[in-house]
Write an enzyme that holds these catalytic residues in place. Structure first.
Site, PDB file in Angstrom:
ATOM      1  N   LYS A 120       0.851  -1.192   0.000  1.00 54.13           N
ATOM      2  CA  LYS A 120       0.000   0.000   0.000  1.00 54.13           C
ATOM      3  C   LYS A 120       0.882   1.236   0.000  1.00 54.13           C
ATOM      4  O   LYS A 120       1.769   1.380   0.851  1.00 54.13           O
ATOM      5  CB  LYS A 120      -0.851  -0.006   1.261  1.00 54.13           C
ATOM      6  CG  LYS A 120      -2.346   0.040   1.032  1.00 54.13           C
ATOM      7  CD  LYS A 120      -3.012   0.155   2.382  1.00 54.13           C
ATOM      8  CE  LYS A 120      -4.495   0.096   2.266  1.00 54.13           C
ATOM      9  NZ  LYS A 120      -5.131   0.297   3.584  1.00 54.13           N
TER      10      LYS A 120
HETATM   11  C1  E4P Z   1      -8.319   1.337   3.174  1.00 51.33           C
HETATM   12  O1  E4P Z   1      -7.625   0.438   2.741  1.00 51.33           O
HETATM   13  C2  E4P Z   1      -8.226   1.903   4.543  1.00 51.33           C
HETATM   14  O2  E4P Z   1      -7.567   0.985   5.381  1.00 51.33           O
HETATM   15  C3  E4P Z   1      -9.545   2.126   5.201  1.00 51.33           C
HETATM   16  O3  E4P Z   1     -10.631   1.758   4.394  1.00 51.33           O
HETATM   17  C4  E4P Z   1      -9.670   3.438   5.895  1.00 51.33           C
HETATM   18  O4  E4P Z   1     -10.958   3.560   6.416  1.00 51.33           O
HETATM   19  P1  E4P Z   1     -11.343   4.617   7.555  1.00 51.33           P
HETATM   20  O5  E4P Z   1     -11.653   5.906   6.898  1.00 51.33           O
HETATM   21  O6  E4P Z   1     -12.554   4.014   8.201  1.00 51.33           O
HETATM   22  O7  E4P Z   1     -10.159   4.716   8.479  1.00 51.33           O
END
Ligand code: E4P
Length: 220
Positions: free
Chosen positions: A86
């Site tokens: 990521k």
């Molecule tokens: C995506 O891969 C992120 O880990 C995640 O969806 C972030 O979500 P949040 O806005 O609930 O922290």
């Protein structure tokens, strides 16, 4: 649409995997910290998730310069074939993604909010682009409208490699409904949302009635 779990919690991942519906996992530094994760254990934790899930497992880079991101990405990708690296959306992230793509490392470009960001992520070589829905809703913008724009824009072009859209920052089942109707390839959801997606009061009521009637059959 495939379901990924957005968590670093091993028990949740094991439970969702046991349902036979889990196609992948996304983690991030906040999710790992929420589990009380320690730096020294991070790689082992990623490998443990990869051994549970037969699919892509996103592990996030935490450096800011392209060379550092590339080094981190290469190290993470070497942990297990399921690892997807990521990378946050930013100029250094695009540069690192291009280099990692050329090395055969799969990238999930995260913190992606707008159509131009998604187009650039795809052009840089990202295999997954993650538009965040809930964080837009949090600032009184329509996250689903932005997701729809990203899906429509990416569908206009051939990037020369597969690019899948992960609907991220999902907060409730209605986000899942909208993402599916828009044709998102994947929704990455917290375990609580996945549980809610299975539930319906008519399913519960119907099952209770069937079982009550079956008791009558057994006692006849
Ligand atoms: C995506 O891969 C992120 O880990 C995640 O969806 C972030 O979500 P949040 O806005 O609930 O922290």
């Amino acid at each position: 649409m495939k379901f990924f779990l957005d968590t670093a919690n091993i028990a949740e991942i094991e439970e969702a995997a046991s349902w036979g519906v889990l196609a992948g996992v996304t983690t991030n530094p906040s999710l790992y910290a929420r589990e009380g994760g320690r730096l020294a254990d991070f790689h082992d934790h990623v490998v443990r998730i990869c051994e549970i899930v037969d699919g892509p497992v996103s592990a996030e880079t935490v450096t800011l310069k392209r060379d550092e991101i590339v080094a981190e990405g290469v190290e993470l990708a070497a942990l297990h074939p399921n690892v997807v690296v990521k990378v946050p959306t930013m100029p250094e992230g695009l540069a690192a993604t291009r280099t990692l793509f050329e090395k055969g490392v799969r990238i999930n470009m995260t913190l992606c909010f707008t159509v131009p960001q998604a187009l650039l992520a795809a052009r840089s070589g990202a295999s997954y682009v993650s538009p965040f829905i809930g964080r837009f809703d949090d600032i009184s913008e329509d996250g689903i409208e932005h997701l729809g724009n990203v899906i429509a824009a990416l569908a206009n072009y051939d990037f020369g490699h597969e690019v899948e859209v992960i609907a991220a920052s999902v907060r409730h089942p209605q986000h899942v409904v909208s993402a599916a109707l828009l044709g998102a390839d994947i929704a990455t959801v917290p375990f609580g949302v996945l549980e809610k997606c299975v539930q319906h009061p008519l399913s519960d009521r119907g099952r209770e009635a069937f079982l009550a009637d079956w008791e009558k059959v057994k006692n006849s």
